[in-house]
Structures are given as C-alpha cells and as structure tokens.
Scaffold this active site. Sequence first.
Site, PDB file in Angstrom:
ATOM      1  N   ASP A 210       0.800  -1.229   0.000  1.00  0.00           N
ATOM      2  CA  ASP A 210       0.000   0.000   0.000  1.00  0.00           C
ATOM      3  C   ASP A 210       0.832   1.278   0.000  1.00  0.00           C
ATOM      4  O   ASP A 210       0.401   2.300  -0.496  1.00  0.00           O
ATOM      5  CB  ASP A 210      -0.944   0.028   1.223  1.00  0.00           C
ATOM      6  CG  ASP A 210      -0.221  -0.163   2.553  1.00  0.00           C
ATOM      7  OD1 ASP A 210       1.021  -0.247   2.546  1.00  0.00           O
ATOM      8  OD2 ASP A 210      -0.887  -0.230   3.593  1.00  0.00           O
ATOM      9  N   HIS A 211       2.068   1.204   0.515  1.00  0.00           N
ATOM     10  CA  HIS A 211       2.839   2.438   0.687  1.00  0.00           C
ATOM     11  C   HIS A 211       3.571   2.890  -0.577  1.00  0.00           C
ATOM     12  O   HIS A 211       3.994   4.031  -0.657  1.00  0.00           O
ATOM     13  CB  HIS A 211       3.881   2.253   1.800  1.00  0.00           C
ATOM     14  CG  HIS A 211       3.336   2.469   3.179  1.00  0.00           C
ATOM     15  ND1 HIS A 211       2.231   1.802   3.658  1.00  0.00           N
ATOM     16  CD2 HIS A 211       3.743   3.283   4.180  1.00  0.00           C
ATOM     17  CE1 HIS A 211       1.999   2.206   4.908  1.00  0.00           C
ATOM     18  NE2 HIS A 211       2.888   3.089   5.239  1.00  0.00           N
TER      19      HIS A 211
ATOM     20  N   ASP B 180       3.400  -1.170  11.559  1.00  0.00           N
ATOM     21  CA  ASP B 180       2.950   0.155  11.158  1.00  0.00           C
ATOM     22  C   ASP B 180       2.293   0.787  12.371  1.00  0.00           C
ATOM     23  O   ASP B 180       1.585   0.116  13.123  1.00  0.00           O
ATOM     24  CB  ASP B 180       1.939   0.061  10.010  1.00  0.00           C
ATOM     25  CG  ASP B 180       1.649   1.427   9.431  1.00  0.00           C
ATOM     26  OD1 ASP B 180       2.291   1.790   8.431  1.00  0.00           O
ATOM     27  OD2 ASP B 180       0.793   2.137   9.988  1.00  0.00           O
TER      28      ASP B 180
ATOM     29  N   ARG C 223      -2.036  12.066  10.354  1.00  0.00           N
ATOM     30  CA  ARG C 223      -0.691  12.529  10.720  1.00  0.00           C
ATOM     31  C   ARG C 223      -0.346  13.708   9.825  1.00  0.00           C
ATOM     32  O   ARG C 223      -0.648  13.687   8.632  1.00  0.00           O
ATOM     33  CB  ARG C 223       0.295  11.374  10.519  1.00  0.00           C
ATOM     34  CG  ARG C 223       1.650  11.611  11.094  1.00  0.00           C
ATOM     35  CD  ARG C 223       2.399  10.304  11.258  1.00  0.00           C
ATOM     36  NE  ARG C 223       2.032   9.643  12.505  1.00  0.00           N
ATOM     37  CZ  ARG C 223       2.506   8.459  12.894  1.00  0.00           C
ATOM     38  NH1 ARG C 223       3.344   7.814  12.126  1.00  0.00           N
ATOM     39  NH2 ARG C 223       2.130   7.936  14.037  1.00  0.00           N
TER      40      ARG C 223
ATOM     41  N   SER D 102       6.105   6.833  13.693  1.00  0.00           N
ATOM     42  CA  SER D 102       5.845   5.496  13.183  1.00  0.00           C
ATOM     43  C   SER D 102       6.714   4.449  13.883  1.00  0.00           C
ATOM     44  O   SER D 102       7.589   4.765  14.678  1.00  0.00           O
ATOM     45  CB  SER D 102       6.126   5.443  11.683  1.00  0.00           C
ATOM     46  OG  SER D 102       7.497   5.284  11.473  1.00  0.00           O
TER      47      SER D 102
ATOM     48  N   ARG E 122       8.763   2.413  12.356  1.00  0.00           N
ATOM     49  CA  ARG E 122       9.812   1.916  11.454  1.00  0.00           C
ATOM     50  C   ARG E 122      11.143   1.689  12.182  1.00  0.00           C
ATOM     51  O   ARG E 122      11.690   2.590  12.808  1.00  0.00           O
ATOM     52  CB  ARG E 122       9.980   2.863  10.264  1.00  0.00           C
ATOM     53  CG  ARG E 122      10.533   4.198  10.601  1.00  0.00           C
ATOM     54  CD  ARG E 122      10.421   5.173   9.436  1.00  0.00           C
ATOM     55  NE  ARG E 122       9.045   5.605   9.261  1.00  0.00           N
ATOM     56  CZ  ARG E 122       8.680   6.790   8.750  1.00  0.00           C
ATOM     57  NH1 ARG E 122       9.582   7.633   8.336  1.00  0.00           N
ATOM     58  NH2 ARG E 122       7.422   7.126   8.630  1.00  0.00           N
TER      59      ARG E 122
HETATM   60 FE1  SF4 Z   1      -1.024   4.406   4.909  1.00  0.00          FE
HETATM   61 FE2  SF4 Z   1      -0.026   4.951   7.295  1.00  0.00          FE
HETATM   62 FE3  SF4 Z   1      -1.387   6.802   5.943  1.00  0.00          FE
HETATM   63 FE4  SF4 Z   1      -2.638   4.759   6.950  1.00  0.00          FE
HETATM   64  S1  SF4 Z   1      -1.538   6.357   8.113  1.00  0.00           S
HETATM   65  S2  SF4 Z   1      -2.914   5.564   4.905  1.00  0.00           S
HETATM   66  S3  SF4 Z   1      -1.147   3.113   6.716  1.00  0.00           S
HETATM   67  S4  SF4 Z   1       0.573   5.907   5.396  1.00  0.00           S
END
Ligand code: SF4
Length: 797
Positions: free
Chosen positions: A117-118, A182, A475, A674, A676
């Site tokens: 997805d990223h 995540d 975020r 995050s 990571r």
């Molecule tokens: Fe993707 Fe993280 Fe944004 Fe959710 S918060 S859409 S998992 S980047």
Amino acid sequence: MFRQHALRSVAARRYATASSGPQARAAVPNYDLFTQRLDKARATVLENRPLTLAQKILYAHLHDVTAMTRAPVAGETYLKLSPDCVAMQDASAQMAILQFMLSGMKQTAVPTSIHCDHLVEAYEGADKDVARSWQTSREIYEFLQAASQKYGIAFWKPGSGIIHQLVLENYAAPGTLMLGTDSHTPNAGGLGMLAIGVGGADAVDAMADIPWELKAPRVLGVRLSGSLHPWGSPKDVILALAGKLTVRGGTGSIVEYFGEGVSSLSCTGMATICNMGAEVGATTSVFPYTPSMARYLGATQRAPIANAADKQAAYLSADAQVAESPEKYYDEIVDIDLSSLEPGYNGPFTPDLYTPRSLMADAVAREQWSDKVSAALIGSCTNSSYQDLSRAASLARQASARGMKVAEGTEFLVSPGSEQIRATMERDGIQDAFESIGAKILANACGPCIGQWNRDENPVVKNQETNSIVSSFNRNFRARNDGNPQTMNFLTSPEMVLGAALSGRLSFDPRADTLTDGEGKEFRLQPPTGDELPKDGYAEGRAEYRPLLDHQPAMEIPIAPTSARLQSLEAFAPWNGQEFAATRVLVTVQGKCTTDHISAAGKWLKYKGHLENLSRNTLIGAANAAMDGRVNLVRNAIPGLHPAEGSIPDVALAYKTAGVPWLVIADYNYGEGSAREHAAMQPRFLGCNMVVARSFARIHETNLKKQGVLPLVFARPDEDYFIFAKDPHELVVSTQGVKDINEHSPVVTLLVERVRDGNTVESHLVECRHTMSADQIGWFKAGSALNLIASQQGTTA
Ligand code: SF4
C-alpha cells in the site's frame, strides 16, 4: 532445529479452527484458551483483582503465566506475550522479511499478511497509478510475493487496499492480540482487538513464536457519554483527545474507551478513533465488544466470529467492578461528551494542535494560516469506511444538485481504503457523487498520506509556496504529504474536508456559512447523512485484488546483488564487553524529532529494503540545537576529516569510515511517530552506539534496543541536556556502568569532556538511566535481537 514444530502447534491452538497455510480471513479465535490463561493468571499473580479490558486481553496472551512471580506493575514489569497474528505493509515488510530470512524458520509461526500500500504514488488516478507502481517497484513486489509464498504469508498486491482497512475487514477479531509493522495498527481496536504497532524486528519475534515483550502499560480510560450530533463524527473524538493529551499524553498507556456513549458508535467509527490514538503516543487503543462490531463482522463475512464473540461478553469487556467504579481501576480518566463535541481541525504540522470548528476562522486570522485550501483529501486508513464516504457523498450530492464543483484552485482527492470499499462506493453511486464535483479517485493505497503524492508540477510545491491542505488522514508532520515544508496540513473529519473542498477556505464552517451555487444563489449545506454499513452488503471488488494464498516452501527469494533497493543484511557486531569510550556527539537534536525526521519517507521509501542506501537520509529532518535549530547541518569533530561541516548523514558516514563511534543527544519524545525500525537500524549501521534523550517514544526506544543501540534518558533532563547544546562536536563521551549493565541497576553515567586543541577544558558527570529488561540486555550484548535469535537456533545472523 529451533523449537519450531512445538511452537507452531501452540500458535495454532490460538484459533479454534486453525489453518496451516496463509489465510484470507481470521479463523474463529480460541476463546477457551484465552479465558483459561486469564483465569490462571487471575487465580495466581493477579490475586483475583478486577481488570480492565486491555489487561484481560494482555493477560490472556501471556506466554507463560507460571513464569510470573508477582502482579505486573505498570511501567516496570515486562510482559512476555504470544501474539495471535502479524500484519505488515510493503515498506516495513521488506526489512522484516530480510531479518526473518536470517532466522532459519521455514514458515511463520502465526498467521501473517503483507499489504502493498505504501509504494503506490498518487499521480494520474487509481489504475494508472497502480500500473506505474509495478514499473517502479516490481522488484520489491516480486521479493515480497516470493517471500510470502515461501513462508506461508497472505500476500495482498498493490491496489488491494491499505493495511489497516484490510486488517479490519479480514483479520481483526475481538479479544485477540496482533502486531503490525505500522504505527496505525491500533485501528483494529475498533473491532475489540489489541493491535499494536511495532518495528519489523518485533514482528519477526511473533513470526518466529518468540515471546514478544511489552512493558506493562498503564490503562487510560476515556469515558464517552451522549451521542454525536448530526455534524459530529468519530474523528472528532480523537481530534479532541489529541488536543487534550498532546502527542506525549498516551505514552506508556493503552487507551480504553468505556461509558454509555460507546454503544452509539459504529465499528468503523471506533476504528477511526483507535487508529489515530497513535498520535497521542498510546501503545494502542481498544473498545469493548458491541453490537455494531457484530454487525460489521457479519457484513464482512465473519459471522462465525461474531457468534463466538457474542458468548464472550465477560471476556470482551472490563470487569463489572471496573464499570461500577472506573476511577479505582483506570490510571487516568478523560471524559468526552459526544453531544457537545464540535468538529475539530488539528494542525498545522502537529496532530495535537486542536481547534474547534467554531474557533477556526479566528485562528486562521490570528495565526496567519493560509486560508486558501489548495487540496482537500479524504479516505486513507483512518477515514474510508462506508459510513465516512456515504456521509461525505451526501454533501457532495447537495453541491452537485446545485451545479457546484469544488472551489477553483482546490484539488479534491479520494483514497479508498480497500478494493471492497472502492467497489461498494462505485456500485452505490458514492464515486459518482464525488466525481460530479470534480474529485479524482486515487488507488486503494496510502498515496498522499505517506508522501507518495506527485504534486511536483503544482506551483505551490514547485515554488515552495505557503498553502493549506485539509485531509481526513491522521498525521501531519511538516512536509509529510507533498514534501513542501510550507504546506500547512490540517486533519479533520471527511465531512469537514468536503466543506473545505467546496468552499476552498480553511475558515469556512459548513454548519453556519453559505456557499454560492451555479446560479449565484447562496445556500447552506444540510447536515450529512449516511449508512453505517451498505444496505446491499459489500461488493467484492475485482478478483485480481484478492489475496494470494499460495504456500511454496521451496520458493527462491530474488535479491539481485546489483539492486539499489534490496540488500541482504549483515549482522551487526556484538558488544565488545567494554565501556564505551571516545564517543563523539554527532548532533544535539532540538525539539520534535519523529521517525520521519530520523528516517524520512516520501522519495526514500524506495530504499526501505536497502539499509546502506537508506542510511543516506539518516536524521536529515533533525534540527541542530547547537546551530540555531538549523536542519541537517552539523560540525565534524575530527580535524582533517571531511566534511568539516556538512549534512548529518555525510558526517556520520565520515565517522563510520574513520572508525569513530558516535551518539545522538535528543530532546523529549524522541522517535515519536511510526514504528519503522529503520530509524534505529540506520544510526546503528553508521556507527551510533547510544542515543541519550530527555525522553523516548516507546516503539522507537524498543527498536533501538533491538538493533543493539543503547538508549538512555537523562536523570535530570532539564539540566543536563543543555550541556550538549553548545558546540557538541567538541565533546568526548565515555561511559561508566555499561560493563556491569543489568536489569536491576538502571544507572549509566556519562563522563563528558570538552576537548579544545587537544586540552580538556571542562568535564561533567551526567547520570542517565536505561530501561532494559534481562532479555533486552541479551540483545544489546549480542549486538542485536536478531543476532540473539540466530545464535539460539545454532545459526549466525
Ligand atoms: Fe497508509 Fe499509514 Fe497513511 Fe494509513 S496512516 S494511509 S497506513 S501511510
């Protein structure tokens, strides 16, 4: 060979109907096993005291209750837990898989899924962007797919959806415990699951059925009363809570919601609230089991889980004594009255800067925020439920019925959370409603939320202009979305985003202000309406986006030696058993330093599987306290070493090449954001041996420990930090206490000498503390957690 068969059978028993291969959906949880474990813990170390829901789920997942000798103490005791499943997104999964490959395991011990997805960049729109991502990231996708097949992992290809939405739709189950690589993994708390964001190294623990360690958290109760008004949304709950608690207020805590207001919320609304709990630093967030969760499970083809959960009311909520006297059992309580909750706008640049809608116009004028909204974005993992999208679409329909489109100069972008959501949105006319006012539908992927937003041709980015964007994301650190540090990013509900899209103004209040229709007449939007769940059920979507469930143990995993994006890992060197000496201060970080600042995303995402290349972005977002807050600029401590003054990664690399160990001095809540682990691996790779902070964000502190970096906090953070704020390149640091490090004596003292022209001109003794358990000290001594795992299996990492 490494306990593998015995351990896997334990893992399998966590599900009443377990599968040995990759799974499309969660099996029915083994509630008998959970309640047996919980009863045993209650009857022994817990002395039958009443428990919150979060405590129940944690204690039902203790790896070995007999190993506990006394009741856990929040903030002190490490719990050893057995998670039920793991989910990973494509950026973080690369490093997790590279690490898992070194573990020697043949299959993951618990059901695991990978979600691409990223890496999909938002540019031309849904299908074209997915096709482009195959061109730009094919080797990553093929690597992850082959690894999934080899180790029995469910593989969700690009375009299938965003990790947290797919987990909610397929893998979340009340009362279970999940790890996700995540930070917004807690989204699944909306379905009564304890879902915790971790680094890839922690995920490797769970995948190898190694007990996963968590310091016993506090439990912060949020009591909800009343019910939302017509313009209110679940997002407003977490926006207001973030305003109250700030980005540090939930640190070390699980946020547990309770009270009569809970029953008024949809399952997906509760997921939104839990999702953004990451922004208050909480370990995770959770709701008790409700009828709306049962409805959601039924709608997503998991009625057997709902049927089993319906019989577990006692396990899936706090004990009755806690409900009767919550003040006695929660460590802290925050009250939120849903009836009086206003829509919130949080930002810019930090998710805890809360402004209620009614005060927004004043704030825009006072703070000189750019009133013009250059882009309005809805969707993402936070807010792309059917309820969110149908309510936002009801506003779009009102506008399009009057011949309106989004304001001139305002882009309107929609990121569906999954193929199921997209297909349902298309079938039910929601997509038409958005497109009728000028929306661009993006891929079912993260896109602009993670900085994968090709907006470079837009003048506001090209010219680095000050502008505002409004999103329903979670975020909003500076430059996160479009790379432009002058873009002011505000977080709000999808309904408010629609108001911003139509008006093109930050100050517009859709509840009170008027819009001008296609004929020049003024009108006011009526409150949004929408459905909790689609009346005709969810559409399945295109078959090509269903998960690949194909276990092929003999599969070869491709890593080209010439690849710029994937690199096999080499083990970090073990600790040499000595005190640290002659360590240089690379940088004294001033103020907020998130994992985005330590290991930037955006264009760097493509190197997530190549530690050496990715380390070129180490700390490039950090502000140097010794140079008036200049970002990514430090002085070199070693005469003759090039560069004398340069970017943080350049100087770090110069130290590494010269064999000079270095440390980072950090401010409060270092590493927030995050999960990571790259933010810990990169400094380690470049030669960092310690990070000394005024305080740490929990996940990052653990990640440092996993990678063999010693994290210390100042005993006197408000005094000693400033020793390092002036010319830190002159300081030479050695330690006292590392040689005898153990879990019972937390003190490590730094001997700090300021050396000028070869002479020591001042010196300080700085007392610090570590928080490492016995196991974590084992990681430190081995050089990393992975080194220890490999040595336990008789292989070398
Ligand atoms: Fe993707 Fe993280 Fe944004 Fe959710 S918060 S859409 S998992 S980047």
